[in-house]
Design a protein around this motif. Sequence first.
Motif, PDB file in Angstrom:
ATOM      1  N   SER A  63       0.861  -3.422   9.173  1.00  0.00           N
ATOM      2  CA  SER A  63       2.154  -3.972   9.562  1.00  0.00           C
ATOM      3  C   SER A  63       3.269  -3.390   8.699  1.00  0.00           C
ATOM      4  O   SER A  63       3.028  -2.865   7.612  1.00  0.00           O
ATOM      5  N   GLY A  64       4.492  -3.512   9.208  1.00  0.00           N
ATOM      6  CA  GLY A  64       5.660  -3.101   8.445  1.00  0.00           C
ATOM      7  C   GLY A  64       6.051  -1.657   8.694  1.00  0.00           C
ATOM      8  O   GLY A  64       5.443  -0.938   9.488  1.00  0.00           O
ATOM      9  N   HIS A  65       7.066  -1.252   7.987  1.00  0.00           N
ATOM     10  CA  HIS A  65       7.637   0.084   8.184  1.00  0.00           C
ATOM     11  C   HIS A  65       7.383   0.995   6.992  1.00  0.00           C
ATOM     12  O   HIS A  65       8.081   1.990   6.804  1.00  0.00           O
ATOM     13  N   ARG A  66       6.371   0.652   6.181  1.00  0.00           N
ATOM     14  CA  ARG A  66       5.988   1.498   5.049  1.00  0.00           C
ATOM     15  C   ARG A  66       4.522   1.877   5.217  1.00  0.00           C
ATOM     16  O   ARG A  66       3.651   1.336   4.542  1.00  0.00           O
ATOM     17  N   PRO A  67       4.217   2.768   6.145  1.00  0.00           N
ATOM     18  CA  PRO A  67       2.814   3.134   6.381  1.00  0.00           C
ATOM     19  C   PRO A  67       2.195   3.801   5.161  1.00  0.00           C
ATOM     20  O   PRO A  67       2.890   4.437   4.365  1.00  0.00           O
ATOM     21  N   ALA A  68       0.887   3.604   5.023  1.00  0.00           N
ATOM     22  CA  ALA A  68       0.154   4.242   3.930  1.00  0.00           C
ATOM     23  C   ALA A  68      -0.493   5.516   4.448  1.00  0.00           C
ATOM     24  O   ALA A  68      -1.034   5.548   5.552  1.00  0.00           O
ATOM     25  N   SER A  69      -0.454   6.567   3.643  1.00  0.00           N
ATOM     26  CA  SER A  69      -1.001   7.850   4.077  1.00  0.00           C
ATOM     27  C   SER A  69      -2.476   7.998   3.756  1.00  0.00           C
ATOM     28  O   SER A  69      -3.157   8.858   4.313  1.00  0.00           O
ATOM     29  N   SER A  70      -2.979   7.145   2.847  1.00  0.00           N
ATOM     30  CA  SER A  70      -4.383   7.259   2.464  1.00  0.00           C
ATOM     31  C   SER A  70      -4.874   5.926   1.910  1.00  0.00           C
ATOM     32  O   SER A  70      -4.075   5.074   1.499  1.00  0.00           O
ATOM     33  N   TRP A  71      -6.196   5.790   1.866  1.00  0.00           N
ATOM     34  CA  TRP A  71      -6.770   4.582   1.274  1.00  0.00           C
ATOM     35  C   TRP A  71      -6.577   4.566  -0.234  1.00  0.00           C
ATOM     36  O   TRP A  71      -6.498   3.491  -0.837  1.00  0.00           O
ATOM     37  N   ALA A  72      -6.490   5.739  -0.853  1.00  0.00           N
ATOM     38  CA  ALA A  72      -6.223   5.779  -2.284  1.00  0.00           C
ATOM     39  C   ALA A  72      -4.885   5.116  -2.602  1.00  0.00           C
ATOM     40  O   ALA A  72      -4.739   4.403  -3.599  1.00  0.00           O
ATOM     41  N   GLU A  73      -3.901   5.319  -1.725  1.00  0.00           N
ATOM     42  CA  GLU A  73      -2.588   4.688  -1.908  1.00  0.00           C
ATOM     43  C   GLU A  73      -2.688   3.182  -1.761  1.00  0.00           C
ATOM     44  O   GLU A  73      -2.059   2.425  -2.502  1.00  0.00           O
ATOM     45  N   VAL A  74      -3.466   2.722  -0.797  1.00  0.00           N
ATOM     46  CA  VAL A  74      -3.614   1.280  -0.561  1.00  0.00           C
ATOM     47  C   VAL A  74      -4.382   0.611  -1.695  1.00  0.00           C
ATOM     48  O   VAL A  74      -4.002  -0.456  -2.191  1.00  0.00           O
ATOM     49  N   LEU A  75      -5.466   1.235  -2.125  1.00  0.00           N
ATOM     50  CA  LEU A  75      -6.360   0.607  -3.084  1.00  0.00           C
ATOM     51  C   LEU A  75      -5.802   0.567  -4.498  1.00  0.00           C
ATOM     52  O   LEU A  75      -6.200  -0.282  -5.297  1.00  0.00           O
ATOM     53  N   GLY A  76      -4.889   1.466  -4.826  1.00  0.00           N
ATOM     54  CA  GLY A  76      -4.310   1.451  -6.165  1.00  0.00           C
ATOM     55  C   GLY A  76      -5.388   1.641  -7.221  1.00  0.00           C
ATOM     56  O   GLY A  76      -6.104   2.631  -7.246  1.00  0.00           O
ATOM     57  N   GLY A  77      -5.539   0.639  -8.108  1.00  0.00           N
ATOM     58  CA  GLY A  77      -6.505   0.730  -9.201  1.00  0.00           C
ATOM     59  C   GLY A  77      -7.934   0.844  -8.733  1.00  0.00           C
ATOM     60  O   GLY A  77      -8.779   1.441  -9.411  1.00  0.00           O
ATOM     61  N   ALA A  78      -8.240   0.299  -7.549  1.00  0.00           N
ATOM     62  CA  ALA A  78      -9.610   0.387  -7.043  1.00  0.00           C
ATOM     63  C   ALA A  78      -9.996   1.819  -6.748  1.00  0.00           C
ATOM     64  O   ALA A  78     -11.174   2.177  -6.770  1.00  0.00           O
ATOM     65  N   ALA A  79      -9.004   2.663  -6.481  1.00  0.00           N
ATOM     66  CA  ALA A  79      -9.295   4.060  -6.153  1.00  0.00           C
ATOM     67  C   ALA A  79      -9.789   4.826  -7.370  1.00  0.00           C
ATOM     68  O   ALA A  79     -10.336   5.918  -7.239  1.00  0.00           O
ATOM     69  N   ASP A  80      -9.621   4.234  -8.567  1.00  0.00           N
ATOM     70  CA  ASP A  80     -10.132   4.887  -9.768  1.00  0.00           C
ATOM     71  C   ASP A  80     -11.645   4.757  -9.874  1.00  0.00           C
ATOM     72  O   ASP A  80     -12.280   5.439 -10.679  1.00  0.00           O
ATOM     73  N   GLU A  81     -12.208   3.838  -9.090  1.00  0.00           N
ATOM     74  CA  GLU A  81     -13.655   3.640  -9.109  1.00  0.00           C
ATOM     75  C   GLU A  81     -14.341   4.631  -8.170  1.00  0.00           C
ATOM     76  O   GLU A  81     -13.695   5.422  -7.499  1.00  0.00           O
ATOM     77  N   HIS A  82     -15.675   4.549  -8.136  1.00  0.00           N
ATOM     78  CA  HIS A  82     -16.437   5.393  -7.222  1.00  0.00           C
ATOM     79  C   HIS A  82     -16.233   4.870  -5.796  1.00  0.00           C
ATOM     80  O   HIS A  82     -16.668   3.777  -5.459  1.00  0.00           O
ATOM     81  N   VAL A  83     -15.537   5.633  -4.975  1.00  0.00           N
ATOM     82  CA  VAL A  83     -15.187   5.198  -3.618  1.00  0.00           C
ATOM     83  C   VAL A  83     -15.955   6.041  -2.609  1.00  0.00           C
ATOM     84  O   VAL A  83     -15.929   7.271  -2.655  1.00  0.00           O
ATOM     85  N   ARG A  84     -16.653   5.356  -1.697  1.00  0.00           N
ATOM     86  CA  ARG A  84     -17.310   6.010  -0.574  1.00  0.00           C
ATOM     87  C   ARG A  84     -16.570   5.602   0.689  1.00  0.00           C
ATOM     88  O   ARG A  84     -16.108   4.465   0.799  1.00  0.00           O
TER      89      ARG A  84
END
Length: 766
Positions: free
Chosen positions: A569-590
């Motif tokens: 939702s909204g007018h600020r789309p995310a380009s990647s899951w790394a952008e959405v996850l923030g700190g979680a993206a520093d972990e091992h992501v599958r």
Amino acid sequence: MPGEAFTPQQHASPAATVEAAVAQEQQYLEVVYTRLDELRAAYRERLVEVRRIGAVGTHQNRSERDAFAAHYEDTLARLEMVENRLVFGRIDLRDDDDPRYVGRIGMSDAEHSQLLVDWRAPSAQPFYQATAAHPAGVVRRRHLMTRGRSVVGVEDELLDADEVDRVGDSLTGEGALFAAMSAAREGRMGDIVATIQAEQDAVIRSPLDGVLVVQGGPGTGKTAVALHRAAYLLYAHRERLARSGVLLVGPSKVFLRYIEQVLPSLGETDVVATTMADLLPGTTATATEAAEVAEVKGRTVMAQVLGRAVRGLQRVPDSVQELNVEGVTLHLHPDDVRAAVSRARRTGLAHNQARETFALAVLDGLVKEYTVARGGERDDDERGWLREDVRTARDVRRAVNLCWMPTTAQGLLERLYARPDLLARHARGLAPADRALLERAKGSPWTVADVPLLDELAELLGPHEQAEQARAAAEDRRRQAEEIRFAAEAIENQELGDGLVTAEMLADRFSAGGPRLTTAERAAEDRSWTYGHVVVDEAQELSPMAWRALLRRCPSRSVTVVGDLAQRSGHRPASSWAEVLGGAADEHVREAVLTVSYRTPAAVMDTATEVMTLMGAEPAFPVRAARDLPDALVTSATSEADVLGETAGVVERELAGLDAEVGPGSGRLAVIVPAGWQRAVTDALEARRVTSEALAPGGADPLDARVAVVSAVEAKGLEYDVVVLTEPDGILSGGTGDLYVAMTRPTRRLHVVHAGPLPAGFEARS
């Protein structure tokens, strides 16, 4: 005999073959249900025996009794919840003469011979993974369609052509998956345990550790996969997760009610289901706010703002403070306060907890000065009295509080919002315009975006003793009132005591051994509880601060993330899951991608994808619809003055069509409208005499009505047989993701009503 490999007579008619197969499977089904009834009766008897003992004996005896009672209660609850579609599959193996039956739970007979394999067990995996290209030793896969305790149909798939003589002709039919897709919606999500597809099964059985992102377009079964993954992990890692539980975070309370039957039907109860609004015990977010305000609150920089605000509660005075203790003037020096602050911070404790270290350090210096003023050396008892004089003196208590102020998360955040000067002091990373968005009066209700900030402050501050005591007392009163209400109902319904037993007496008897809370109940009441796994649905909507709050609850970083960036939702789309996850993206992501839409007809799915693409928001992972239906997408143009009337007329016609197609009163219809239109559309429907039985009135649960009038945000995660979409151009005011969500909710038909222009991409369907 029941369960033996079925070989139909040669040249038997298809009808006779089906009839014989159904009769055979009915025999086996009766054996399994008989065993289920035996197990239920046995556990009920054991539970009654344990409860009969009562709260007597030593503490160890009572603990053992409670442990046995908990085990029997949990096991009995699981057995009670698997009544429906207990057995749903069978595989015949090349190297095994006995067929293997797959069901909701594992079950053996009294002689310990296996009757049923739990769908999560490794030995059940071929039922979901085997294909004709890779049969994995499976000759035939059979789906059993049941109603109650009766077999109503079977569906066979021959996977090993070399064994055709062994199993005879393959049966024909619609197939279990397409039968499930074609069934009318009932207002609640059902499990897909009988129809899990290979790509879904691979995600469900993915390893526990790390962050797993499950992405896919509308109707790909993301939510169902996430729920079945939770059930699978609780089965495969029972010892680890049964103690810590699983946290499930959904987008709304309506969504949680929509899915609430799935996990219990799979035999799992150690799951805490909540929304971000209710994540923090004792605090519920009820207010709404502008999207731009929520966006500012969700930024990672807010963690720095709150950290500075907490440190700002730890003050060193500019000059020496004079304090009166029993007529003696003591002196609090800035250097002594500075040293005490440093000592308290070195403990690493939260602010409120470190206050004790700070206060003791300050008191040490003041007590020494007081002792000298009172004549010097004293014995231990006298020193104790002198210390108490200093500790309880009004000036000292006030000075300690001013230097190290104890507070609650709610109190501090309220002050930040209500005092622009205080916010400006601590929010140096925010622009003045952003700070202005955060300003509001004290006492304003909390919003969803406030909850992660409150949680951050609760972590930094630690428990406030007085506030925690008040909350615990309120919870005790609530629980006691609930126990008395339950006891009163028991007395009335069972005519207990002949008037000699009161509800209060019976409630005390029930609670004599203390309340027996499940893992989920204990976890839900404890903000500091750490879970073994976290599942987040509609994860594309969460802010970085929300992710901080969730990851705080799962130090192992074992998380299943479910969502679709295109539906954000909204007018600020995310380009990647790394952008959405923030700190979680520093972990091992599958990352795993689901590619087939089982819900949305192809005509609707293709149009929705085209509309998104032409608006510059092409889904990163387009999906392929598994089926199409005639007239699945219809558009009706009207005038602006008659858009409400036309919507009501379309709803009437679509309800009549559902009656004809799936039976009178069956199926569900949603009218998805621009935000703020719900009341006007509801009035239009009522004016056309859409019955109160069909229409969800104001405040009613939209899941319990045949017709629900909702916004795109409210429809997120839900599905309906028919969707009447009014003014798609107006829905775009919430962003392209909202229109994508609105268009892809139906399982049968999307009917678009519009007075304004249709977004590009609809032309070919108009």
